[in-house]
Design a protein around this motif. Structure first.
Motif, PDB file in Angstrom:
ATOM      1  N   ASN A   1       0.812  -1.219   0.000  1.00  0.00           N
ATOM      2  CA  ASN A   1       0.000   0.000   0.000  1.00  0.00           C
ATOM      3  C   ASN A   1       0.840   1.261   0.000  1.00  0.00           C
ATOM      4  OD1 ASN A   1      -2.443  -1.479   0.114  1.00  0.00           O
ATOM      5  ND2 ASN A   1      -2.231  -1.706   2.325  1.00  0.00           N
ATOM      6  N   ALA A   2       2.157   1.106   0.212  1.00  0.00           N
ATOM      7  CA  ALA A   2       3.029   2.275   0.267  1.00  0.00           C
ATOM      8  C   ALA A   2       3.495   2.726  -1.117  1.00  0.00           C
ATOM      9  CB  ALA A   2       4.248   1.981   1.147  1.00  0.00           C
ATOM     10  N   LEU A   3       3.321   1.870  -2.138  1.00  0.00           N
ATOM     11  CA  LEU A   3       3.790   2.223  -3.474  1.00  0.00           C
ATOM     12  C   LEU A   3       2.999   3.397  -4.040  1.00  0.00           C
ATOM     13  CD1 LEU A   3       4.423  -1.262  -5.122  1.00  0.00           C
ATOM     14  CD2 LEU A   3       6.033   0.245  -3.957  1.00  0.00           C
TER      15      LEU A   3
ATOM     16  N   GLY B   1       1.184   1.998  -7.490  1.00  0.00           N
ATOM     17  CA  GLY B   1       0.232   1.860  -6.406  1.00  0.00           C
ATOM     18  C   GLY B   1      -1.156   1.508  -6.882  1.00  0.00           C
ATOM     19  N   GLU B   2      -1.460   1.781  -8.155  1.00  0.00           N
ATOM     20  CA  GLU B   2      -2.786   1.533  -8.718  1.00  0.00           C
ATOM     21  C   GLU B   2      -2.848   0.263  -9.566  1.00  0.00           C
ATOM     22  OE1 GLU B   2      -3.422   4.951 -11.076  1.00  0.00           O
ATOM     23  OE2 GLU B   2      -3.459   6.365  -9.392  1.00  0.00           O
ATOM     24  N   CYS B   3      -1.688  -0.280  -9.921  1.00  0.00           N
ATOM     25  CA  CYS B   3      -1.617  -1.348 -10.918  1.00  0.00           C
ATOM     26  C   CYS B   3      -2.191  -2.660 -10.398  1.00  0.00           C
ATOM     27  CB  CYS B   3      -0.164  -1.554 -11.342  1.00  0.00           C
ATOM     28  SG  CYS B   3       0.038  -2.774 -12.652  1.00  0.00           S
TER      29      CYS B   3
ATOM     30  N   SER C   1       0.970  -7.265  -7.354  1.00  0.00           N
ATOM     31  CA  SER C   1       1.422  -8.420  -6.589  1.00  0.00           C
ATOM     32  C   SER C   1       2.383  -9.303  -7.386  1.00  0.00           C
ATOM     33  CB  SER C   1       0.225  -9.263  -6.127  1.00  0.00           C
ATOM     34  OG  SER C   1      -0.490  -9.764  -7.239  1.00  0.00           O
ATOM     35  N   LEU C   2       2.346  -9.201  -8.723  1.00  0.00           N
ATOM     36  CA  LEU C   2       3.265  -9.968  -9.556  1.00  0.00           C
ATOM     37  C   LEU C   2       4.529  -9.192  -9.885  1.00  0.00           C
ATOM     38  CD1 LEU C   2       0.891 -11.536 -12.242  1.00  0.00           C
ATOM     39  CD2 LEU C   2       1.823 -12.622 -10.206  1.00  0.00           C
ATOM     40  N   CYS C   3       4.434  -7.880  -9.940  1.00  0.00           N
ATOM     41  CA  CYS C   3       5.521  -7.050 -10.438  1.00  0.00           C
ATOM     42  C   CYS C   3       6.134  -6.202  -9.326  1.00  0.00           C
ATOM     43  CB  CYS C   3       5.006  -6.180 -11.586  1.00  0.00           C
ATOM     44  SG  CYS C   3       6.168  -4.921 -12.147  1.00  0.00           S
ATOM     45  N   GLY C   4       5.455  -5.159  -8.936  1.00  0.00           N
ATOM     46  CA  GLY C   4       5.952  -4.274  -7.889  1.00  0.00           C
ATOM     47  C   GLY C   4       6.832  -3.156  -8.385  1.00  0.00           C
ATOM     48  N   GLY C   5       7.266  -3.213  -9.656  1.00  0.00           N
ATOM     49  CA  GLY C   5       8.135  -2.174 -10.186  1.00  0.00           C
ATOM     50  C   GLY C   5       9.534  -2.247  -9.588  1.00  0.00           C
TER      51      GLY C   5
ATOM     52  N   ALA D   1       8.388   5.310  -5.346  1.00  0.00           N
ATOM     53  CA  ALA D   1       7.799   5.939  -6.530  1.00  0.00           C
ATOM     54  C   ALA D   1       7.524   4.892  -7.607  1.00  0.00           C
ATOM     55  CB  ALA D   1       8.733   7.019  -7.064  1.00  0.00           C
ATOM     56  N   GLU D   2       6.800   5.294  -8.648  1.00  0.00           N
ATOM     57  CA  GLU D   2       6.475   4.351  -9.709  1.00  0.00           C
ATOM     58  C   GLU D   2       7.697   4.009 -10.541  1.00  0.00           C
ATOM     59  OE1 GLU D   2       4.893   6.957 -13.466  1.00  0.00           O
ATOM     60  OE2 GLU D   2       3.492   6.729 -11.793  1.00  0.00           O
TER      61      GLU D   2
END
Length: 387
Positions: free
Chosen positions: A328-330, A335-337, A341-345, A359-360
């Motif tokens: 939830n901190a992304l 944060g919207e994607c 749960s698979l990626c996380g950036g 940050a994104e």
């Protein structure tokens, strides 16, 4: 609940015989006076063992610069760790390869940043380093050691990817791992001209995913967490077109019979069979040559020092790790994607671009706000592990 630690990288030294353009370490030519000594390295292994016994990768710099490297490797093996070695390969003579095999290293990763000598040598800063790396790989294969090729992918070598894969197959490597350039250390200087733009990044990952379907060795894209989003999207597309037979297969699970590094027995997951994109601070951590703990080798935000704190306390309680473990901190589109749960950036690339590791991801072309399937649940990440 604190996540399970699965992979630890220890930068055993900054000393190195190369001057690579992208190196995170800003290498030096000799061992530093403040680097962890042998007894401290043994203590570090003991401390980590109190948390878990993950794959333990001895990296650098060039770890073979350390005269006590094999003592440390032996201590790790005897302590129950799966020990791995990451080297530039130039120092892996027949004698060194035999010593590596005798020590019990489960796998050795050698960097190869071009299919042709000129590309690799220019990037690594040493004429002849390509030939020496190939010699090292072949010497290790002769000793029966599992070998992995690591390639840092950027503008200088992206067109050589098919040839790199052919070379990995010809050598008999067990794995080819692509490391998408992260601007850190020396890499900050070359990032503007060498970083792949987001659309090219996407094209490379699609190509890599396509190769993984038929390639007989382990393929993994590292520092490219949206590879998982791409794999899920392609499976979703297949299912919308009526093909319900597919399973989301994490990279590494189509590997040929190679030593199992992340789990016991014949059904264990391979080293690269991760189930999520960015694992910095969740399943992975990096420890510097001086004992500082970081989420990964490319994210220069310290979570604590093993010289003043216990590793267990750092892993369990560090505020840096706690933030990284909170989805939830992304911020921004990460944060919207719906594939979060698979990626996380990539948290390291976000930090390099903005100064915030929450940050994104700046090198992802995906637009959650334009996704026609927005609101659906992404395809579950189901591992199909090859025996």
């Amino acid at each position: 609940m604190t996540p399970s630690l699965r992979l630890v990288f220890w930068e055993s030294t900054k000393a190195c015989n190369l001057s690579c353009k992208h190196c995170r370490a800003v290498p030096q030519k000799q061992l530093g006076p403040t680097e962890l000594r042998t007894a401290e390295a043994f203590n570090l292994i003991d401390q980590i063992a109190e948390v878990a016994k993950p794959v333990f990768v001895l990296s650098g710099g060039e770890p073979l610069f350390r005269p006590d490297l094999f003592d440390i490797g032996t201590y790790g093996v005897e302590s129950g760790f799966r020990m791995a070695l990451a080297t530039n390969g130039t120092l892996v003579t027949e004698r060194v390869a035999a010593h590596i095999a005798d020590t019990g290293f489960s796998r050795v990763a050698i960097s190869l940043d071009g299919a042709v000598p000129a590309t690799h040598d220019r990037f690594r800063g040493l004429p002849g380093s390509h030939a020496l790396a190939l010699r090292g790989l072949r010497n290790l294969r002769e000793e029966g050691v599992s070998v992995q090729i690591n390639s840092t992918i950027a503008q200088h070598n992206v067109t050589e990817l098919p040839a790199l894969l052919d070379l990995a197959l010809e050598i008999g490597a067990d794995a080819l791992h692509l490391f998408m350039l992260v601007p850190v250390g020396c890499g900050l200087e070359i990032a503007p001209s060498e970083m792949l733009p987001a659309d090219e990044y996407e094209r490379v990952l699609h190509w890599f995913d396509e190769q993984s379907k038929t390639c007989p060795i382990d393929l993994k894209a590292t520092c490219a967490p949206h590879y998982y989003r791409i794999r899920a999207q392609r499976l979703e597309s297949d299912r919308r077109n009526g093909d319900m037979s597919g399973t989301f297969i994490a990279p590494g699970t189509r590997a040929k019979a190679a030593p199992s590094l992340l789990g016991g027995g014949a059904h264990g997951q391979h080293l690269s069979a991760m189930t999520r994109g960015c694992l910095a601070g969740t399943a992975v951590c990096f420890i510097s040559n001086e004992g500082d703990v970081y989420p990964c080798g490319y994210l220069p935000v310290s979570a604590g020092s093993t010289r003043t704190q216990h590793f267990k306390d750092i892993w369990n309680d560090s505020s840096v790790f706690q933030q990284l473990r909170n989805p939830n901190a992304l911020e921004g589109k990460c944060g919207e994607c719906r594939y979060q749960s698979l990626c996380g950036g990539c948290r390291a690339r976000a930090y390099a671009a903005t100064g915030s590791f929450l940050a994104e991801e700046p090198f992802c072309s995906y637009r959650p706000d334009l996704d026609v399937a927005h609101g659906e649940s992404p395809v579950p990440c189901v591992l199909e592990v090859q025996s």
